[in-house]
Scaffold this motif. Structure first.
Motif, PDB file in Angstrom:
ATOM      1  N   ALA A 302       0.768  -1.073   0.127  1.00 59.27           N
ATOM      2  CA  ALA A 302       0.196   0.261   0.059  1.00 59.27           C
ATOM      3  C   ALA A 302       0.938   1.414  -0.003  1.00 59.27           C
ATOM      4  CB  ALA A 302      -1.162  -0.149   1.229  1.00 59.27           C
ATOM      5  N   ARG A 303       2.394   1.321   0.555  1.00 59.98           N
ATOM      6  CA  ARG A 303       3.338   2.489   0.360  1.00 59.98           C
ATOM      7  C   ARG A 303       3.865   2.703  -0.554  1.00 59.98           C
ATOM      8  NH1 ARG A 303       6.511   2.661   6.046  1.00 59.98           N
ATOM      9  NH2 ARG A 303       4.424   1.874   8.092  1.00 59.98           N
ATOM     10  N   LEU A 304       3.887   1.267  -1.408  1.00 56.88           N
ATOM     11  CA  LEU A 304       4.501   1.269  -2.079  1.00 56.88           C
ATOM     12  C   LEU A 304       3.664   1.892  -3.580  1.00 56.88           C
ATOM     13  CD1 LEU A 304       6.786  -1.824  -1.783  1.00 56.88           C
ATOM     14  CD2 LEU A 304       7.170   0.450  -2.559  1.00 56.88           C
ATOM     15  N   HIS A 305       2.622   1.749  -3.820  1.00 59.39           N
ATOM     16  CA  HIS A 305       1.575   2.268  -4.984  1.00 59.39           C
ATOM     17  C   HIS A 305       1.159   3.505  -4.513  1.00 59.39           C
ATOM     18  CE1 HIS A 305      -2.155   2.330  -6.972  1.00 59.39           C
ATOM     19  NE2 HIS A 305      -3.041   2.560  -5.703  1.00 59.39           N
ATOM     20  N   GLY A 306       1.834   4.220  -5.611  1.00 65.71           N
ATOM     21  CA  GLY A 306       1.894   5.705  -6.011  1.00 65.71           C
ATOM     22  C   GLY A 306       2.693   6.298  -5.488  1.00 65.71           C
ATOM     23  N   SER A 307       3.791   5.521  -4.856  1.00 70.04           N
ATOM     24  CA  SER A 307       5.256   6.202  -4.765  1.00 70.04           C
ATOM     25  C   SER A 307       5.542   7.083  -5.492  1.00 70.04           C
ATOM     26  CB  SER A 307       6.165   5.188  -4.492  1.00 70.04           C
ATOM     27  OG  SER A 307       5.986   4.945  -2.973  1.00 70.04           O
ATOM     28  N   VAL A 308       6.343   7.734  -5.886  1.00 69.97           N
ATOM     29  CA  VAL A 308       7.026   8.870  -7.022  1.00 69.97           C
ATOM     30  C   VAL A 308       7.779   7.397  -7.413  1.00 69.97           C
ATOM     31  CG1 VAL A 308       8.215  10.663  -7.691  1.00 69.97           C
ATOM     32  CG2 VAL A 308       6.175  10.421  -5.923  1.00 69.97           C
ATOM     33  N   GLY A 309       8.218   7.351  -8.885  1.00 68.99           N
ATOM     34  CA  GLY A 309       8.739   6.799  -9.299  1.00 68.99           C
ATOM     35  C   GLY A 309       8.666   4.706  -9.211  1.00 68.99           C
ATOM     36  N   THR A 310       7.464   4.818  -8.626  1.00 69.50           N
ATOM     37  CA  THR A 310       6.530   3.326  -8.740  1.00 69.50           C
ATOM     38  C   THR A 310       5.543   3.069 -10.049  1.00 69.50           C
ATOM     39  OG1 THR A 310       7.270   3.044  -6.788  1.00 69.50           O
ATOM     40  CG2 THR A 310       5.787   1.064  -7.623  1.00 69.50           C
ATOM     41  N   ALA A 311       5.763   2.102 -11.170  1.00 69.28           N
ATOM     42  CA  ALA A 311       4.930   2.119 -12.325  1.00 69.28           C
ATOM     43  C   ALA A 311       3.849   1.770 -11.819  1.00 69.28           C
ATOM     44  CB  ALA A 311       5.126   2.595 -13.025  1.00 69.28           C
ATOM     45  N   ARG A 312       3.463   0.754 -10.778  1.00 68.11           N
ATOM     46  CA  ARG A 312       2.601  -0.403 -10.419  1.00 68.11           C
ATOM     47  C   ARG A 312       3.198  -1.318  -9.446  1.00 68.11           C
ATOM     48  NH1 ARG A 312       1.941  -5.835 -13.294  1.00 68.11           N
ATOM     49  NH2 ARG A 312       4.077  -4.848 -14.580  1.00 68.11           N
ATOM     50  N   VAL A 313       2.722  -1.421  -8.725  1.00 73.34           N
ATOM     51  CA  VAL A 313       2.230  -2.375  -7.366  1.00 73.34           C
ATOM     52  C   VAL A 313       1.624  -3.688  -7.383  1.00 73.34           C
ATOM     53  CG1 VAL A 313       2.372  -3.009  -5.463  1.00 73.34           C
ATOM     54  CG2 VAL A 313       2.949  -0.678  -6.036  1.00 73.34           C
ATOM     55  N   GLU A 314       2.219  -4.776  -7.657  1.00 71.90           N
ATOM     56  CA  GLU A 314       1.666  -6.146  -7.714  1.00 71.90           C
ATOM     57  C   GLU A 314       1.306  -6.827  -7.142  1.00 71.90           C
ATOM     58  OE1 GLU A 314      -0.708  -7.347 -10.252  1.00 71.90           O
ATOM     59  OE2 GLU A 314       0.269  -6.225 -12.484  1.00 71.90           O
ATOM     60  N   HIS A 315       0.167  -6.286  -5.864  1.00 72.54           N
ATOM     61  CA  HIS A 315      -0.292  -7.165  -5.224  1.00 72.54           C
ATOM     62  C   HIS A 315      -1.965  -7.044  -5.109  1.00 72.54           C
ATOM     63  CE1 HIS A 315      -1.152  -8.016  -0.740  1.00 72.54           C
ATOM     64  NE2 HIS A 315      -0.277  -8.199  -0.482  1.00 72.54           N
ATOM     65  N   PRO A 316      -3.063  -7.887  -4.405  1.00 69.79           N
ATOM     66  CA  PRO A 316      -4.401  -7.920  -4.259  1.00 69.79           C
ATOM     67  C   PRO A 316      -5.149  -7.039  -3.908  1.00 69.79           C
ATOM     68  CG  PRO A 316      -2.928 -10.228  -4.015  1.00 69.79           C
ATOM     69  CD  PRO A 316      -2.012  -9.377  -4.145  1.00 69.79           C
ATOM     70  N   THR A 317      -4.156  -6.491  -2.894  1.00 71.91           N
ATOM     71  CA  THR A 317      -5.143  -5.257  -2.509  1.00 71.91           C
ATOM     72  C   THR A 317      -4.977  -3.892  -3.041  1.00 71.91           C
ATOM     73  OG1 THR A 317      -3.146  -5.053  -1.193  1.00 71.91           O
ATOM     74  CG2 THR A 317      -4.383  -6.852  -0.189  1.00 71.91           C
ATOM     75  N   ILE A 318      -4.173  -4.085  -3.765  1.00 71.24           N
ATOM     76  CA  ILE A 318      -3.826  -2.722  -4.416  1.00 71.24           C
ATOM     77  C   ILE A 318      -5.437  -2.513  -5.417  1.00 71.24           C
ATOM     78  CG2 ILE A 318      -2.282  -1.141  -6.291  1.00 71.24           C
ATOM     79  CD1 ILE A 318      -1.482  -1.677  -3.497  1.00 71.24           C
ATOM     80  N   PRO A 319      -5.418  -0.934  -5.419  1.00 69.51           N
ATOM     81  CA  PRO A 319      -6.673  -1.124  -6.212  1.00 69.51           C
ATOM     82  C   PRO A 319      -7.093  -1.055  -7.690  1.00 69.51           C
ATOM     83  CG  PRO A 319      -6.313   1.066  -4.394  1.00 69.51           C
ATOM     84  CD  PRO A 319      -5.230  -0.248  -4.303  1.00 69.51           C
ATOM     85  N   GLY A 320      -7.993  -1.567  -8.089  1.00 71.34           N
ATOM     86  CA  GLY A 320      -8.100  -2.127  -9.323  1.00 71.34           C
ATOM     87  C   GLY A 320      -7.537  -2.977  -9.778  1.00 71.34           C
ATOM     88  N   ARG A 321      -7.072  -3.951  -8.968  1.00 65.76           N
ATOM     89  CA  ARG A 321      -6.799  -5.693  -9.354  1.00 65.76           C
ATOM     90  C   ARG A 321      -8.204  -5.718  -9.716  1.00 65.76           C
ATOM     91  NH1 ARG A 321      -1.884  -7.763  -8.772  1.00 65.76           N
ATOM     92  NH2 ARG A 321      -2.672 -10.032  -8.281  1.00 65.76           N
TER      93      ARG A 321
END
Ligand SMILES: Cc1ncc(COP(=O)(O)O)c(C=O)c1O
Length: 439
Positions: A302-321
């Motif tokens: 969740a913290r990595l999601h939206g961090s500058v320089g991270t295009a995409r976080v692949e984890h089932p709890t990330i919105p949109g998965r």
């Protein structure tokens, strides 16, 4: 689950009352008389003759694994790769066809594409979230459907109940690699799986000490329903002088009996007794470890999601998965500690990220007590075609994280260090600059 993890398969009733199952380090076993060994080889009695095909320590692990998965039986083998290989060899013959998820561990994809192709077995890969694609891909020659309950490295979940009902309508057994979830989080047999395989090297071991694999028969598969299709199980076996399907009448798995007698013995993929004991010790803390690791992984994702320089976080709890509903429905205790992130800046940014980390270790393993990082495109998935890598969600900027048991704030501080290094390469703005620009 947590009680079975401590007690299943072992009571302290050996000669010395050992609480932990002892390591039976013996290649062969003495027999009282000629008749006893003869009966064992003729499969008229059970017991141990030679450790290549069975050992008392390993047998405890097999009973414990079957209990954890709620299965009819289990075989412990030398590695997770051996588990997949033996499970599939026991179901397939030349001319057979496999339908597999395109989101599989690289070693499994290579086995399907290369070794099984050499043995005249064909395979079709499908998007695991496209249920119609599973239905379309099954042919009269299909003898196995293969899927991971949580996929490596992007932690994608599957609707196993739906996939299983499609496969079962065609009398095709479902083989599930349950390595990333472990039975602490998800028991595939409760969702329709026929055979479960594990790389016990990972969470079951839990400490990165031991290579091991497990094959569990969940008790659903019965070759006698289609005897012609499973002739190798349902007709008398010339070599062994038995019909393996008769094992089902004794409450045992005919499939596992066949797999052990033929493939474990012929391939020599034996799990050493000392390794079996290491996995047994690891399993004792599995439930506790998986809950902490899953919670920390979700928090870090969740913290990595939206961090500058991270295009995409692949984890089932990330919105949109698209699999978020499966996490809610089937994984009440979380989805484990492995997930991926895709860094802007491709391989250079991924390399800078990995090299800057101080707490995460660069290593191609998962499920260790230590947090680990790796770059799948140049390691675990490097032998695949570019298109196969893309289908697995592995790009040049993808890094895989395996969250361990350290303090989560220490891990976050380390990840921030990695992100800063990746930003320096990709040219993405630092967080303060980005906020100032947006302001
Ligand atoms: C999901 C999965 N299955 C199977 C394997 C193979 O297991 P092993 O390395 O124990 O042979 C791995 C190894 O990384 C894996 O991640």
């Amino acid at each position: 689950m947590s009680t079975a993890a401590i007690h299943a398969g072992w009571r302290a009733d050996d000669m010395h009352g050992a609480l932990t199952p002892p390591v039976y380090s013996s290649s062969a076993y003495a027999h009282e008389d000629h008749a006893s060994l003869k009966d064992l080889f003729a499969r008229r009695s059970a017991g141990f003759a030679y450790s290549r095909s069975g050992n008392p320590t390993t047998a405890v692990l097999e009973e414990r694994a079957a209990a954890l998965e709620g299965g009819a039986g289990a075989i412990a083998v030398a590695s997770g790769q051996a588990a997949t290989t033996i499970a599939l060899c026991a179901l397939l013959e030349p001319g057979s066809h496999v339908v597999a998820s395109q989101l599989l561990y690289g070693g499994t994809t290579e086995f399907l594409d290369d070794t099984l192709a050499d043995l005249a077995v064909t395979s079709t890969t499908v998007d695991p979230w496209d249920l119609e694609a599973w239905e379309r891909a099954i042919t009269p020659a299909t003898r196995a459907v293969v899927v991971e309950s949580v996929a490596n490295p992007g932690a994608q979940l599957v609707d196993l109940a739906a996939i299983s009902s499609i496969a079962h309508a065609h009398d095709v057994p479902v083989v599930v690699d349950a390595t990333l979830a472990s039975p602490a989080l998800y028991r595939p047999g409760e969702h329709g799986a026929d055979v479960v395989v594990h790389s016990a090297t990972k969470y079951l071991c839990g400490h990165g000490t031991t290579i091991a694999g497990l094959i569990v028969d969940t008790g659903r598969f019965d070759p006698r329903r289609c005897p012609e299709r499973w002739r190798r199980l349902t007709s008398p076996n010339r070599r062994f002088g038995v019909t393996f399907a008769d094992e089902y009448d004794r409450g045992c798995s005919g499939l596992l009996a066949y797999a052990r007698a033929k493939y474990v013995t012929d391939f020599g993929a034996t799990l050493p007794a000392a390794s079996a004991q290491q996995i047994l010790v690891g399993i004792e803390t599995l439930d506790l470890r998986m809950r902490k690791i899953s919670a920390d992984a979700a928090a870090l994702a969740a913290r990595l999601h939206g961090s500058v320089g991270t295009a995409r976080v692949e984890h089932p709890t990330i919105p949109g998965r698209p699999d978020a509903h499966l996490a809610d429905r089937d994984f009440p205790h979380g989805t484990g500690g492995v997930f991926a992130l895709d860094l802007d800046g491709g391989e250079d940014a991924a390399a800078a990220f990995c090299d800057a980390l101080e707490l995460f270790t660069l290593a191609v393993n998962i499920g260790d007590a230590r947090s680990l990082v790796c770059h799948p495109a140049t390691t675990t998935h490097c032998h695949l075609e570019e298109s196969q890598r893309r289908a697995c969600g592995v790009g040049p900027g993808t890094v895989r994280l395996s969250i361990g048991l350290e303090n989560v704030e220490d891990l976050w501080a380390d990840l921030e260090r990695g992100l800063a290094a990746a930003r320096a390469v990709s040219g993405a703005a630092e967080p303060e600059q980005a906020v100032a620009r947006r302001g």
